[in-house]
Design an enzyme around this catalytic site. Structure first.
Site: not given
Ligand code: AMP
Ligand code: MG
Length: 485
Positions: A112, A182, A251-252
């Site tokens: 990650k 997911r 998605d989580n």
């Molecule tokens: P999350 O809030 O971590 O569940 O992420 C939501 C979405 O945003 C997912 O598709 C992640 O892969 C994407 N995402 C989060 N942070 C980044 C980042 N720094 N660069 C690219 N995609 C991101």
């Molecule tokens: Mg996520």
């Protein structure tokens, strides 16, 4: 014995049997001067990995070198983010393979923060050291609490600076999970794939996580029931331990029933169902007390994405799916109630238990009592931690009723207290402790507080003397968490 050359890696890539609609082959970006800051030797052993080599392998945990047999991909998925449906996917994560352990268990190994993928949208694909250490600490803390969760194998710091509100040191986390499939993966298939794509995903997921259903004729409906049951157990567990995920978007939500995606999560200090910490959760959608209900909402979204598999006729499928979601609602309440009984040492179930439990919670809220420490004090029979609550007349009356109940049970009272010890953690990853540990690590390169806290959290039910300092209530403050970006 693991082969020295491959360091115990036994990687497969069964996910790539699915249509390529579900993933994109992608290599992790190269990172500059990776340093292995944290490494989980116990978890490595469970995975069948040979740490004598791996603990000196920052190049591997940074993605600069891939382990033997790795065919890296980023997975496609969608999701409802705070209620809005959108395309997502691994935007900053790469699945390097599925490790099959010596016991035959299969785990996704994911990096990650390892750079851009086709799903990155406007993001940089990177992660900062603080949030990755935070995920490591809290996910391992959750494991110590016996809550199903993804695990953390390593954190590598890079020489890179990551642009957020300010420049931050970069890092990559190696995350280990039963899988990363997911609710959002199913929503993606339902919305943009064919029925065959959706069925392929469902069959794959059933075989991987619910193999007992493979031969069942109505397996897709049963699958929905199983996932809903797992989610109910998980969210009840969060409630019982005072965990606030912070961003329970679809998605989580992992189909395996593990907690995934540690961003703005935090534990409850003072008991108040309205508590939320996340700076991006303006409405408190994911507040502590809302989590069981949000689980139902998420299961309804999952059910919708399975409708065409449940029955050819939508009119037939809908009532069946609804029943499954209703089953979730009953289950989450049932798991919670049973868990609360254990927290109070109640072995002989009765109709009045719910009232007794809710009366205590109401008093805790009224007197601003600390959630974990209230149960800890009851367990230790030391009613000193929450003076406001414990000295109130209402509490004294409650205590008498509770004690009467324990005295009149079929099991001896000491057994009730033993039960309480097994179900009330004496310590949790408290926000202020987590922050102190992260500040020392990130700002001063001092990992001692981090490792000490991590070690204490390995067995939060131990009730040892050394753990006492971690049970101290936090200084009063407004705590805010930020998405782990
Ligand atoms: P999350 O809030 O971590 O569940 O992420 C939501 C979405 O945003 C997912 O598709 C992640 O892969 C994407 N995402 C989060 N942070 C980044 C980042 N720094 N660069 C690219 N995609 C991101
Ligand atoms: Mg996520």
């Amino acid at each position: 014995m693991p082969d020295k050359r491959n360091q115990g890696w036994n990687l497969e890539d069964t996910y790539q049997q699915l249509p390529d609609f579900f993933y994109t082959s992608v290599k992790p970006a190269k990172s500059d001067q990776p340093a292995l800051d944290v490494y989980n030797e116990k978890l490595a052993a469970e995975l069948g990995l040979d740490s004598s080599h791996l603990k000196n392998e920052p190049e591997l945990f940074s993605g600069n070198h891939l382990p033997e047999g790795s065919k890296p991909i980023a997975q496609a998925y969608a999701g409802h983010q705070f209620g809005n449906f959108t395309m997502l996917g691994d935007g900053r994560a790469v699945l390097i393979g599925e490790q099959v352990t010596p016991n035959g268990k299969r785990f996704d190994i994911q990096l990650k923060g390892s750079g851009k993928t086709p799903y990155s949208r406007r993001g940089d694909g990177k992660a900062a050291l603080g949030p990755m250490l935070r995920e490591y600490l809290i996910s391992e803390g959750m494991h110590g609490l016996r809550i199903p969760t993804s695990r953390s194998l390593a954190v590598v710091a890079t020489a890179e600076e990551i642009q957020r509100e300010v420049l931050l040191p970069g890092a990559i986390l190696t995350r280990v999970a039963a899988s990363h499939i997911r609710v959002g993966t199913f929503q993606y298939a339902r919305n943009w794939g064919s029925k065959d794509d959706l069925q392929a995903l469902a069959d794959y997921t059933i075989a991987r996580h619910y193999p007992e259903l493979v031969k069942e004729e109505n397996r897709y409906l049963l699958f929905l029931y199983k996932v809903a049951e797992k989610q109910a157990a998980l969210i009840a567990d969060w409630q019982l331990k005072g965990f606030i995920h912070g961003v329970v978007n679809t998605d989580n939500v992992a189909i395996s029933g593990e907690t995934i995606d540690y961003g703005p999560c935090a534990f409850l200090d003072q008991y108040d169902p309205k508590t939320f910490f996340s700076s991006i959760d303006h409405q408190g959608r994911y507040a502590y007390g809302n989590q069981p209900g949000i689980g139902a909402w998420n299961m309804a979204r999952f059910a919708e994405s399975l409708l065409v598999l449940i029955d050819d006729e939508e009119e037939q499928a809908i009532p069946k799916a609804k029943e499954a979601v209703e089953a979730y609602v009953k289950s989450v309440e049932g798991y919670w109630l049973d868990g609360m009984r254990l927290k109070l040492g109640i072995v002989d179930k009765s109709e009045d238990d719910k009232g007794l439990i809710n009366n205590l919670l109401d008093l805790m809220e009224k007197y601003y009592a600390d959630y974990t420490n209230t149960f800890r004090s009851l367990t230790l029979k030391q009613l000193d931690s929450e003076p406001g609550l414990f000295q109130s007349t209402a509490f004294k009356e409650w205590y008498q009723l509770w004690q009467d109940k324990l005295q009149n049970q079929s099991a001896p009272i000491e057994e009730a207290y033993q039960l309480m010890k097994r179900h009330n953690p004496s310590i949790i990853p408290r926000n202020y402790l987590v922050e102190e540990a992260l500040t020392a690590a990130v700002e001063e390169g001092d990992y001692k507080p981090f490792h000490a806290l991590l070690a204490a959290l390995e067995n939060p039910y131990a009730y040892t003397k050394e753990q006492e300092k971690y049970a101290v209530k936090p200084p009063e403050q407004d705590y805010q968490t930020f998405c782990g970006t």
